[in-house]
Design a protein around this motif. Structure first.
Motif, PDB file in Angstrom:
ATOM      1  N   LEU A 200       0.829  -1.204   0.000  1.00 31.56           N
ATOM      2  CA  LEU A 200       0.000   0.000   0.000  1.00 31.56           C
ATOM      3  C   LEU A 200       0.867   1.260   0.000  1.00 31.56           C
ATOM      4  N   THR A 201       1.991   1.219   0.672  1.00 25.38           N
ATOM      5  CA  THR A 201       2.912   2.366   0.640  1.00 25.38           C
ATOM      6  C   THR A 201       3.398   2.621  -0.780  1.00 25.38           C
ATOM      7  N   ALA A 202       3.695   1.542  -1.507  1.00 25.70           N
ATOM      8  CA  ALA A 202       4.164   1.683  -2.888  1.00 25.70           C
ATOM      9  C   ALA A 202       3.076   2.239  -3.804  1.00 25.70           C
ATOM     10  N   LEU A 203       1.803   2.021  -3.447  1.00 24.57           N
ATOM     11  CA  LEU A 203       0.701   2.495  -4.286  1.00 24.57           C
ATOM     12  C   LEU A 203       0.353   3.961  -4.047  1.00 24.57           C
ATOM     13  N   ILE A 204       0.786   4.508  -2.926  1.00 25.76           N
ATOM     14  CA  ILE A 204       0.381   5.885  -2.585  1.00 25.76           C
ATOM     15  C   ILE A 204       0.732   6.891  -3.682  1.00 25.76           C
ATOM     16  N   PRO A 205       1.949   6.894  -4.240  1.00 30.39           N
ATOM     17  CA  PRO A 205       2.254   7.873  -5.294  1.00 30.39           C
ATOM     18  C   PRO A 205       1.393   7.714  -6.547  1.00 30.39           C
ATOM     19  N   GLN A 206       0.820   6.530  -6.742  1.00 35.20           N
ATOM     20  CA  GLN A 206       0.004   6.279  -7.922  1.00 35.20           C
ATOM     21  C   GLN A 206      -1.455   6.681  -7.719  1.00 35.20           C
ATOM     22  N   CYS A 207      -1.841   6.986  -6.481  1.00 39.35           N
ATOM     23  CA  CYS A 207      -3.213   7.411  -6.198  1.00 39.35           C
ATOM     24  C   CYS A 207      -3.327   8.897  -6.499  1.00 39.35           C
ATOM     25  N   ARG A 208      -3.790   9.226  -7.706  1.00 36.86           N
ATOM     26  CA  ARG A 208      -3.778  10.612  -8.165  1.00 36.86           C
ATOM     27  C   ARG A 208      -5.173  11.150  -8.444  1.00 36.86           C
ATOM     28  N   THR A 209      -6.156  10.563  -7.793  1.00 35.47           N
ATOM     29  CA  THR A 209      -7.520  11.095  -7.794  1.00 35.47           C
ATOM     30  C   THR A 209      -8.101  10.872  -6.403  1.00 35.47           C
ATOM     31  N   MET A 210      -9.171  11.606  -6.102  1.00 32.69           N
ATOM     32  CA  MET A 210      -9.832  11.406  -4.813  1.00 32.69           C
ATOM     33  C   MET A 210     -10.396   9.995  -4.714  1.00 32.69           C
ATOM     34  N   ALA A 211     -10.870   9.453  -5.835  1.00 34.37           N
ATOM     35  CA  ALA A 211     -11.399   8.085  -5.821  1.00 34.37           C
ATOM     36  C   ALA A 211     -10.295   7.094  -5.482  1.00 34.37           C
ATOM     37  N   GLY A 212      -9.094   7.300  -6.045  1.00 33.22           N
ATOM     38  CA  GLY A 212      -7.979   6.422  -5.736  1.00 33.22           C
ATOM     39  C   GLY A 212      -7.566   6.523  -4.274  1.00 33.22           C
ATOM     40  N   LEU A 213      -7.562   7.744  -3.737  1.00 35.78           N
ATOM     41  CA  LEU A 213      -7.223   7.937  -2.328  1.00 35.78           C
ATOM     42  C   LEU A 213      -8.293   7.353  -1.413  1.00 35.78           C
ATOM     43  N   ASP A 214      -9.554   7.453  -1.826  1.00 37.50           N
ATOM     44  CA  ASP A 214     -10.630   6.818  -1.043  1.00 37.50           C
ATOM     45  C   ASP A 214     -10.450   5.302  -1.026  1.00 37.50           C
ATOM     46  N   ALA A 215     -10.096   4.737  -2.187  1.00 40.21           N
ATOM     47  CA  ALA A 215      -9.865   3.289  -2.258  1.00 40.21           C
ATOM     48  C   ALA A 215      -8.679   2.890  -1.384  1.00 40.21           C
ATOM     49  N   LEU A 216      -7.668   3.751  -1.323  1.00 39.53           N
ATOM     50  CA  LEU A 216      -6.517   3.486  -0.457  1.00 39.53           C
ATOM     51  C   LEU A 216      -6.943   3.453   1.005  1.00 39.53           C
ATOM     52  N   ASP A 217      -7.742   4.431   1.421  1.00 39.99           N
ATOM     53  CA  ASP A 217      -8.209   4.460   2.812  1.00 39.99           C
ATOM     54  C   ASP A 217      -9.052   3.232   3.140  1.00 39.99           C
ATOM     55  N   GLU A 218      -9.880   2.814   2.187  1.00 38.18           N
ATOM     56  CA  GLU A 218     -10.692   1.615   2.397  1.00 38.18           C
ATOM     57  C   GLU A 218      -9.806   0.380   2.554  1.00 38.18           C
ATOM     58  N   ALA A 219      -8.749   0.315   1.750  1.00 39.80           N
ATOM     59  CA  ALA A 219      -7.833  -0.831   1.843  1.00 39.80           C
ATOM     60  C   ALA A 219      -7.101  -0.835   3.183  1.00 39.80           C
ATOM     61  N   ILE A 220      -6.675   0.341   3.642  1.00 39.94           N
ATOM     62  CA  ILE A 220      -5.990   0.421   4.937  1.00 39.94           C
ATOM     63  C   ILE A 220      -6.919  -0.039   6.057  1.00 39.94           C
TER      64      ILE A 220
END
Length: 331
Positions: free
Chosen positions: A96-116
């Protein structure tokens, strides 16, 4: 394990704690527990995420009828899997840390928070702080984009300005102060550009309409006169082409009024196929394969898809009106 626990619970109230029957049941319980743990570890080797590990643990507990604790009390069952669960959490942290720079929309960041939340639940993790920082950085990036991409106040052609305005509103919210300022500036520029374009196209349409009336007059004009009118109409259409091109560059499909003027100039037999081709171009963008929700699309791809969806809706609305006209003509 379930039947053993049931038997133990049945006899325990009536027998002393050190009774041979209860000892036998406890001994058999630990023998079966060892088999269940081996089954659990075997299944856990097939997964790599904490959420998957918890699902496997639940499956094994259900399959073996495992209670929370052994008969007579004691430590929680299946403690042996905790080391593997910790490895899963470390794996999740790295991935998930490696994916953070690739989350470049609010939807991607929301999906990241859901995964965490899904992988770590209420456990403390530095990922939550990294995600918050990424969200703040992305908001600052969008705010900078609004103020620098087209200058301030923004200038340029309306299609890219409208596209960015919609994307900013989608990502930052319509109530964001920078979004409100940007949208207001685009609307002012759109109104000014539209008025100039309307005046430009109206002059061409007026000249064409007068000539078409002469050609279609009743009774029909003589052949030589009609050929002269047709030649003049062709010349007027050629003269209108640069104005149409300029208007599309400046306004795109953002103005129904300008589309109506373009329709009047070209007439439906040339105008409708042009709209259909533009619909296909917009639809081709929307048909592109979509990435997984995490990390999602890039900012540029997200804006392009939103712009294509809006443009397609605008064009289809106009084509529906054309269909209604054709339908009424056949009635």
């Amino acid at each position: 394990l379930g039947p053993i626990v049931a038997a133990y619970d049945e006899y325990a109230p009536h027998l002393p704690t050190d009774h041979p029957v209860l000892e036998l049941l406890r001994e058999r319980f630990f023998e079966v527990e060892t088999q269940a743990e081996e089954d659990l570890l075997k299944r856990l080797r097939r997964v790599s995420w904490p959420s998957e590990g918890r699902a496997v643990l639940a499956e094994v507990k259900s399959y073996w009828g495992a209670p929370a604790t052994p008969p007579g009390g004691g430590e929680e069952l299946f403690k042996a899997c905790e080391d593997m669960m910790e490895k899963f959490r470390q794996h999740s942290d790295n991935k998930l840390t490696a994916l953070i720079p690739q989350c470049r929309t609010m939807a991607g960041l929301d999906a990241l928070d859901e995964a965490i939340l899904r992988e770590f639940e209420d456990r403390p993790t530095k990922l939550k702080g990294r995600s918050r920082f990424a969200r703040v950085s992305y908001r600052e990036y969008l705010e900078s984009m609004a103020q620098t991409t087209f200058g301030w106040p923004p200038t340029g052609n309306i299609p890219p300005l409208s596209s960015l305005a919609r994307w900013l509103a989608h990502e930052l919210g319509e109530d964001h102060i920078i979004v409100q300022d940007f949208v207001a500036a685009v609307r002012r520029l759109r109104k000014k550009t539209e008025e100039e374009a309307v005046a430009r196209l109206a002059a061409h349409l007026d000249a064409l309409t007068k000539m078409r009336r002469k050609l279609n007059a009743v009774p029909s004009p003589p052949r030589l006169l009609a050929e002269g009118y047709q030649e003049e109409i062709r010349d007027l259409l050629m003269a209108a082409e640069p104005a149409l091109h300029q208007t599309r560059q400046e306004m795109g499909t953002e103005s129904p009024q300008l589309l109506m003027l373009e329709r009047g100039i070209l007439l439906p037999d040339r105008f409708v196929p042009k709209l259909i081709d533009e619909c296909e171009e917009a639809a081709a963008i929307l048909r592109k394969p979509q990435p997984s929700a995490l990390p999602g699309t890039s900012t540029e791809e997200g804006e392009e898809q939103l712009a294509a969806a809006v443009r397609l809706a605008q064009l289809l609305e106009f084509l529906k009106a054309e269909d209604a006209v054709l339908y009424n003509n056949f009635e």
